[in-house]
Design a protein around this motif. Structure first.
Motif, PDB file in Angstrom:
ATOM      1  N   THR A 117       5.314  10.941  28.622  1.00  0.00           N
ATOM      2  CA  THR A 117       6.136  10.204  29.807  1.00  0.00           C
ATOM      3  C   THR A 117       6.432  11.131  30.908  1.00  0.00           C
ATOM      4  OG1 THR A 117       8.092  10.664  28.823  1.00  0.00           O
ATOM      5  CG2 THR A 117       6.778   8.986  27.571  1.00  0.00           C
ATOM      6  N   SER A 118       6.575  10.287  31.914  1.00  0.00           N
ATOM      7  CA  SER A 118       7.335  11.138  32.977  1.00  0.00           C
ATOM      8  C   SER A 118       8.390  11.989  32.939  1.00  0.00           C
ATOM      9  CB  SER A 118       7.540  10.350  34.209  1.00  0.00           C
ATOM     10  OG  SER A 118       8.545   9.324  33.817  1.00  0.00           O
ATOM     11  N   ARG A 119       9.310  11.693  31.896  1.00  0.00           N
ATOM     12  CA  ARG A 119      10.388  12.675  31.608  1.00  0.00           C
ATOM     13  C   ARG A 119      10.220  13.750  30.727  1.00  0.00           C
ATOM     14  NH1 ARG A 119      12.041   7.336  30.585  1.00  0.00           N
ATOM     15  NH2 ARG A 119      12.103   7.755  28.348  1.00  0.00           N
ATOM     16  N   GLY A 120       8.767  13.955  30.582  1.00  0.00           N
ATOM     17  CA  GLY A 120       8.448  15.131  29.860  1.00  0.00           C
ATOM     18  C   GLY A 120       8.478  15.102  28.373  1.00  0.00           C
ATOM     19  N   GLN A 121       8.989  14.014  27.747  1.00  0.00           N
ATOM     20  CA  GLN A 121       8.898  13.673  26.244  1.00  0.00           C
ATOM     21  C   GLN A 121       7.608  13.084  26.144  1.00  0.00           C
ATOM     22  OE1 GLN A 121      12.564  11.650  26.027  1.00  0.00           O
ATOM     23  NE2 GLN A 121      13.698  13.645  25.717  1.00  0.00           N
ATOM     24  N   ALA A 122       7.637  12.438  24.578  1.00  0.00           N
ATOM     25  CA  ALA A 122       6.445  11.578  24.443  1.00  0.00           C
ATOM     26  C   ALA A 122       6.848  10.280  23.598  1.00  0.00           C
ATOM     27  CB  ALA A 122       5.471  12.473  23.633  1.00  0.00           C
ATOM     28  N   SER A 123       6.185   9.201  23.760  1.00  0.00           N
ATOM     29  CA  SER A 123       6.441   8.085  23.193  1.00  0.00           C
ATOM     30  C   SER A 123       5.696   8.116  21.835  1.00  0.00           C
ATOM     31  CB  SER A 123       6.091   6.675  23.853  1.00  0.00           C
ATOM     32  OG  SER A 123       4.820   6.879  24.317  1.00  0.00           O
ATOM     33  N   VAL A 124       6.180   7.681  20.554  1.00  0.00           N
ATOM     34  CA  VAL A 124       5.517   7.942  19.471  1.00  0.00           C
ATOM     35  C   VAL A 124       5.005   6.513  18.959  1.00  0.00           C
ATOM     36  CG1 VAL A 124       5.543   8.959  17.265  1.00  0.00           C
ATOM     37  CG2 VAL A 124       6.754  10.182  19.221  1.00  0.00           C
ATOM     38  N   HIS A 125       3.957   6.666  18.489  1.00  0.00           N
ATOM     39  CA  HIS A 125       3.452   5.231  17.590  1.00  0.00           C
ATOM     40  C   HIS A 125       2.730   5.756  16.332  1.00  0.00           C
ATOM     41  CE1 HIS A 125       2.450   0.753  17.467  1.00  0.00           C
ATOM     42  NE2 HIS A 125       1.518   1.368  16.316  1.00  0.00           N
ATOM     43  N   SER A 126       3.492   5.278  15.233  1.00  0.00           N
ATOM     44  CA  SER A 126       2.863   5.676  13.874  1.00  0.00           C
ATOM     45  C   SER A 126       2.262   4.758  13.248  1.00  0.00           C
ATOM     46  CB  SER A 126       3.935   6.031  13.096  1.00  0.00           C
ATOM     47  OG  SER A 126       5.004   7.149  13.586  1.00  0.00           O
ATOM     48  N   VAL A 127       0.802   5.085  12.557  1.00  0.00           N
ATOM     49  CA  VAL A 127       0.377   4.118  11.655  1.00  0.00           C
ATOM     50  C   VAL A 127       1.154   3.630  10.708  1.00  0.00           C
ATOM     51  CG1 VAL A 127      -0.750   5.914  10.090  1.00  0.00           C
ATOM     52  CG2 VAL A 127      -1.836   3.477  10.538  1.00  0.00           C
ATOM     53  N   LEU A 128       1.121   2.490  10.243  1.00  0.00           N
ATOM     54  CA  LEU A 128       1.902   1.906   9.145  1.00  0.00           C
ATOM     55  C   LEU A 128       0.997   2.281   7.679  1.00  0.00           C
ATOM     56  CD1 LEU A 128       4.150   0.412   7.678  1.00  0.00           C
ATOM     57  CD2 LEU A 128       2.978  -1.919   8.090  1.00  0.00           C
ATOM     58  N   PRO A 129       1.461   3.301   6.656  1.00  0.00           N
ATOM     59  CA  PRO A 129       0.889   3.707   5.594  1.00  0.00           C
ATOM     60  C   PRO A 129       0.912   2.670   4.618  1.00  0.00           C
ATOM     61  CG  PRO A 129       3.049   4.862   5.817  1.00  0.00           C
ATOM     62  CD  PRO A 129       2.878   3.869   7.118  1.00  0.00           C
ATOM     63  N   ARG A 130      -0.048   2.290   3.942  1.00  0.00           N
ATOM     64  CA  ARG A 130      -0.349   1.393   2.713  1.00  0.00           C
ATOM     65  C   ARG A 130      -0.202   2.110   1.666  1.00  0.00           C
ATOM     66  NH1 ARG A 130       0.785  -3.427   5.434  1.00  0.00           N
ATOM     67  NH2 ARG A 130      -0.299  -3.403   7.592  1.00  0.00           N
ATOM     68  N   GLY A 131       0.433   1.531   0.511  1.00  0.00           N
ATOM     69  CA  GLY A 131       0.414   2.376  -0.738  1.00  0.00           C
ATOM     70  C   GLY A 131      -1.131   2.236  -1.475  1.00  0.00           C
ATOM     71  N   GLY A 132      -1.559   3.158  -2.296  1.00  0.00           N
ATOM     72  CA  GLY A 132      -2.749   3.184  -3.035  1.00  0.00           C
ATOM     73  C   GLY A 132      -3.224   4.544  -3.095  1.00  0.00           C
ATOM     74  N   ILE A 133      -4.038   4.626  -3.885  1.00  0.00           N
ATOM     75  CA  ILE A 133      -5.070   5.726  -4.219  1.00  0.00           C
ATOM     76  C   ILE A 133      -6.438   5.553  -4.248  1.00  0.00           C
ATOM     77  CG2 ILE A 133      -5.679   7.845  -5.922  1.00  0.00           C
ATOM     78  CD1 ILE A 133      -2.790   7.299  -6.640  1.00  0.00           C
ATOM     79  N   ILE A 134      -7.215   5.944  -3.047  1.00  0.00           N
ATOM     80  CA  ILE A 134      -8.698   5.749  -2.966  1.00  0.00           C
ATOM     81  C   ILE A 134      -9.215   6.159  -4.367  1.00  0.00           C
ATOM     82  CG2 ILE A 134     -10.814   6.118  -1.687  1.00  0.00           C
ATOM     83  CD1 ILE A 134      -8.484   4.650  -0.284  1.00  0.00           C
ATOM     84  N   GLY A 135     -10.090   5.322  -4.992  1.00  0.00           N
ATOM     85  CA  GLY A 135     -10.655   5.925  -6.196  1.00  0.00           C
ATOM     86  C   GLY A 135     -10.036   5.107  -7.577  1.00  0.00           C
ATOM     87  N   HIS A 136      -8.862   4.879  -7.286  1.00  0.00           N
ATOM     88  CA  HIS A 136      -8.037   4.246  -8.379  1.00  0.00           C
ATOM     89  C   HIS A 136      -7.340   2.830  -8.103  1.00  0.00           C
ATOM     90  CE1 HIS A 136      -8.187   7.835 -10.847  1.00  0.00           C
ATOM     91  NE2 HIS A 136      -8.267   8.399  -9.675  1.00  0.00           N
ATOM     92  N   ARG A 137      -6.861   2.586  -6.788  1.00  0.00           N
ATOM     93  CA  ARG A 137      -6.196   1.304  -6.542  1.00  0.00           C
ATOM     94  C   ARG A 137      -6.056   1.232  -5.041  1.00  0.00           C
ATOM     95  NH1 ARG A 137      -1.975   4.112  -8.508  1.00  0.00           N
ATOM     96  NH2 ARG A 137      -0.182   4.333  -6.979  1.00  0.00           N
ATOM     97  N   VAL A 138      -6.535   0.283  -4.489  1.00  0.00           N
ATOM     98  CA  VAL A 138      -6.584   0.011  -3.017  1.00  0.00           C
ATOM     99  C   VAL A 138      -5.867  -1.332  -2.717  1.00  0.00           C
ATOM    100  CG1 VAL A 138      -8.300   1.598  -2.505  1.00  0.00           C
ATOM    101  CG2 VAL A 138      -8.777  -0.726  -2.896  1.00  0.00           C
ATOM    102  N   PRO A 139      -5.381  -1.490  -1.710  1.00  0.00           N
ATOM    103  CA  PRO A 139      -4.495  -2.716  -1.324  1.00  0.00           C
ATOM    104  C   PRO A 139      -5.582  -3.883  -1.279  1.00  0.00           C
ATOM    105  CG  PRO A 139      -3.942  -1.140   0.149  1.00  0.00           C
ATOM    106  CD  PRO A 139      -4.948  -0.691  -0.574  1.00  0.00           C
ATOM    107  N   ALA A 140      -5.121  -5.147  -1.575  1.00  0.00           N
ATOM    108  CA  ALA A 140      -6.058  -6.200  -1.562  1.00  0.00           C
ATOM    109  C   ALA A 140      -6.041  -6.630  -0.175  1.00  0.00           C
ATOM    110  CB  ALA A 140      -5.332  -7.578  -2.591  1.00  0.00           C
ATOM    111  N   ARG A 141      -7.081  -7.605   0.186  1.00  0.00           N
ATOM    112  CA  ARG A 141      -7.049  -8.008   1.671  1.00  0.00           C
ATOM    113  C   ARG A 141      -7.182  -6.853   2.402  1.00  0.00           C
ATOM    114  NH1 ARG A 141      -3.238 -12.788   2.925  1.00  0.00           N
ATOM    115  NH2 ARG A 141      -4.853 -12.896   4.737  1.00  0.00           N
ATOM    116  N   MET A 142      -8.018  -5.844   2.295  1.00  0.00           N
ATOM    117  CA  MET A 142      -7.798  -4.734   3.039  1.00  0.00           C
ATOM    118  C   MET A 142      -8.355  -5.177   4.580  1.00  0.00           C
ATOM    119  SD  MET A 142      -9.453  -1.048   2.140  1.00  0.00           S
ATOM    120  CE  MET A 142      -9.817  -1.979   0.499  1.00  0.00           C
TER     121      MET A 142
END
Length: 219
Positions: A117-142
Motif C-alpha cells: 500500500t501507499s503507506r508502506g505496509q501491505a494488505s493481507v488476504h489469506s486463503v480459508l483452510p479446509r480440514g482434511g488429509i489428502i489420501g485419507h479424507r477430503v471435504p465433500a463438495r470440493m
C-alpha cells in the motif's frame, strides 16, 4: 535455493529438512498450464522417508494433471496418496494476464496474498483452510471450496508449511526480491521440530525471461 522466473512471475523458495532426516516431506511445484500457472505447496504428514514419499506423490499427481481444474487436481492427488501417509496442501491457479488467482488449502498449509500500500505496509488476504488429509479424507463438495480473487502487478503470494510459525508474514519487506524474502522468512520463523518450506511469488510488470517450468522442490 536459487530464485527462478516463470513469466511473468518471480519465484523464491527456501526449505529446511528436520535435523537427522535425509529427505523433507515439504515439496512445491510451479508449472505452466492452460489456466496460466499452477502452484502448489505440499506437506507430507510427519517427517522422514514416509513423509517425503507422500510429498513426492502429491507433486507427481499435480504435474500429471496440471491442466485440470482445482477440485479435480485435489481428487487426483487424493486417489494417488491413498496408499501413503497422506499430505496437506495449498493449490493455486495464477492468471496474471487475466488479473486473477484461484486457490484452496486442505489442511494447515498457509497461503496469503500481500498487496503493498501507499503507506508502506501491505494488505493481507489469506486463503480459508479446509480440514482434511489428502489420501485419507477430503471435504465433500470440493468444487465449492476454491476462492477466486484479483491479482495485480506487485502482489506477493506466500505459501508456508506448518514448519513455519503462523506470524511469519507480519514483517515481510514487500519490495525485496522473492528469494531474499523466502530466505529471511525461513531463517527467522522456521521451527526446529519439523520440516519447513516457504514459497514466494510476485507478479512483475517487466519480469526476467526464463523458460524454466518448475522450481526447486520438484522430484
Amino acid at each position: 535455493m536459487p530464485a527462478q522466473a516463470l513469466q511473468p512471475l518471480e519465484i523464491g523458495a527456501a526449505a529446511r529438512t528436520l535435523a537427522g532426516e535425509k529427505e523433507s516431506g515439504d515439496r512445491f511445484v510451479v508449472l505452466p498450464s492452460r489456466h496460466g500457472t499452477v502452484v502448489s505447496v505440499v506437506d507430507g504428514l510427519g517427517h522422514g522417508p514416509a513423509a517425503a514419499f507422500a510429498g513426492k506423490l502429491a507433486v507427481h499427481a499435480i504435474s500429471k494433471h496440471v491442466d485440470d481444474i482445482l477440485p479435480v487436481q485435489v481428487e487426483r492427488c487424493h486417489q494417488m496418496l491413498k496408499k501413503s501417509r497422506g499430505a496437506v496442501m495449498a493449490l493455486a491457479h495464477l492468471q496474471p494476464t487475466a488479473g486473477q488467482m484461484s486457490w484452496l488449502s486442505i489442511g494447515n498449509v498457509a497461503a496469503l496474498r500481500l498487496r503493498p500500500t501507499s503507506r508502506g505496509q501491505a494488505s493481507v488476504h489469506s486463503v480459508l483452510p479446509r480440514g482434511g488429509i489428502i489420501g485419507h479424507r477430503v471435504p465433500a463438495r470440493m468444487q465449492t471450496l476454491s476462492e477466486t480473487l484479483d491479482f495485480q502487478v506487485g502482489d506477493l503470494v506466500l505459501f508456508a508449511t506448518d514448519g513455519i510459525a503462523e506470524v511469519f508474514y507480519r514483517d515481510v519487506d514487500c519490495q525485496a526480491p522473492c528469494q531474499a524474502i523466502a530466505d529471511s522468512l525461513l531463517k527467522r520463523h522456521s521451527k526446529e521440530t519439523d520440516d519447513a518450506l516457504v514459497l514466494v511469488l510476485r507478479w512483475n510488470e517487466n519480469p526476467p525471461t526464463d523458460p524454466s517450468a518448475s522450481g526447486p522442490g520438484q522430484p
